[in-house]
Write a protein that holds these residues in place. Structure first.
Motif, short mmCIF file in Angstrom:
data_model
loop_
_atom_site.label_atom_id
_atom_site.label_comp_id
_atom_site.label_asym_id
_atom_site.label_seq_id
_atom_site.Cartn_x
_atom_site.Cartn_y
_atom_site.Cartn_z
N TYR A 28 0.86 -1.19 0.00
CA TYR A 28 0.00 0.00 0.00
C TYR A 28 0.89 1.23 0.00
N GLY A 29 0.77 2.04 -1.06
CA GLY A 29 1.66 3.20 -1.18
C GLY A 29 3.09 2.77 -1.39
N THR A 30 3.29 1.71 -2.16
CA THR A 30 4.61 1.13 -2.39
C THR A 30 5.49 2.07 -3.22
N VAL B 238 -2.44 1.99 -4.98
CA VAL B 238 -2.09 3.41 -4.95
C VAL B 238 -3.37 4.20 -4.71
N MET B 239 -3.35 5.01 -3.68
CA MET B 239 -4.51 5.83 -3.33
C MET B 239 -4.36 7.21 -3.96
N ILE C 186 -3.25 -1.47 -8.51
CA ILE C 186 -4.64 -1.08 -8.36
C ILE C 186 -4.65 0.37 -7.90
N TRP C 187 -5.29 1.22 -8.68
CA TRP C 187 -5.39 2.64 -8.35
C TRP C 187 -6.79 2.91 -7.81
N VAL C 188 -6.87 3.65 -6.71
CA VAL C 188 -8.14 3.98 -6.08
C VAL C 188 -8.31 5.50 -6.09
#
Length: 173
Positions: A46-48, A68-69, A114-116
Motif C-alpha cells: 500500500y503506497g509502495t 495506490v490511493m 490497483i489505483w483507487v
C-alpha cells in the motif's frame, strides 16, 4: 512438509514496509531454495515506492499487488520523476524550454497496480450506488509526480483504511 502446503504466504506493508515486502517477495520468487513457497506467495503493498525495473515489475504481477490511493506521491518517486519535476520547475521559473534529454533511471511500482480514486472512494462508502472508484493500471502510469493538494495526505495509512469499506470485485483480489 505436506501440512504446510495448504497455507498461503502473505507479506504486506505500507510505504517503506511495502517496498521491503516487495523486494523480499522478489528475492523469494527468484531463489531456487524457496520453490516450496513460490506458488503460495502473495505480496500486498500500500503506497509502495517505485523500486523495480519495468520488466521485473511485469514479471512479478502474479505475486505482487500494489495499491495506490489517488495522487499518492510515494509510488511516483524515483530519480527520473524528480529530474522531470526539477526540469519543469526550472523551465517555469526561467521561461526556457524543458530539456529534451530523457532521464535514464526509471523505476516503477511493483507488480499489478490497483489505483483507487480517494475522493470518489469516500463518496462510495456513503452512497453505495456511486461507481466503484478503482482501476487496474500499468505501472508506467506512475512515472510522474502530480502536484496537487493531496500529494502527501493520500499516502497516510489512515487514508488507505477506506479500502476495508469498499466491496472489491474478484478481479481485484
Amino acid at each position: 512438509s505436506p501440512e504446510l502446503s495448504r497455507y498461503r504466504v502473505v507479506v504486506c506493508g505500507h510505504s517503506l514496509g511495502a517496498g521491503c515486502a516487495s523486494l523480499l517477495g522478489c528475492l523469494w520468487i527468484s531463489d531456487p531454495e524457496m520453490v516450496v513457497i513460490r506458488n503460495r506467495l502473495q505480496v500486498f503493498g500500500y503506497g509502495t515506492p517505485a523500486v523495480l525495473s519495468r520488466n521485473l515489475s511485469k514479471a512479478v504481477r502474479s505475486h505482487i499487488t500494489t495499491v495506490v490511493m489517488g495522487d499518492d506521491l510515494v509510488p511516483r518517486l524515483s530519480l527520473s520523476s524528480f529530474q522531470r519535476l526539477r526540469d519543469y520547475a526550472l523551465s517555469s521559473l526561467s521561461g526556457a524550454p524543458v530539456s529534451a534529454e530523457a532521464p535514464q533511471h526509471h523505476l516503477y511500482p511493483p507488480g499489478r497496480v490497483i489505483w483507487v480514486d480517494d475522493v470518489v472512494a469516500h463518496e462510495h462508502v456513503e452512497d453505495t450506488e456511486a461507481p466503484l472508484p478503482i482501476a487496474m493500471l500499468d505501472a508506467t502510469s506512475f512515472t510522474d509526480i502530480k502536484p496537487g493538494p493531496r500529494l502527501v495526505s493520500a499516502h497516510l495509512p489512515q487514508h488507505y483504511a477506506i479500502l476495508g469499506d469498499l466491496p472489491l470485485p474478484p478481479e481485484f483480489m
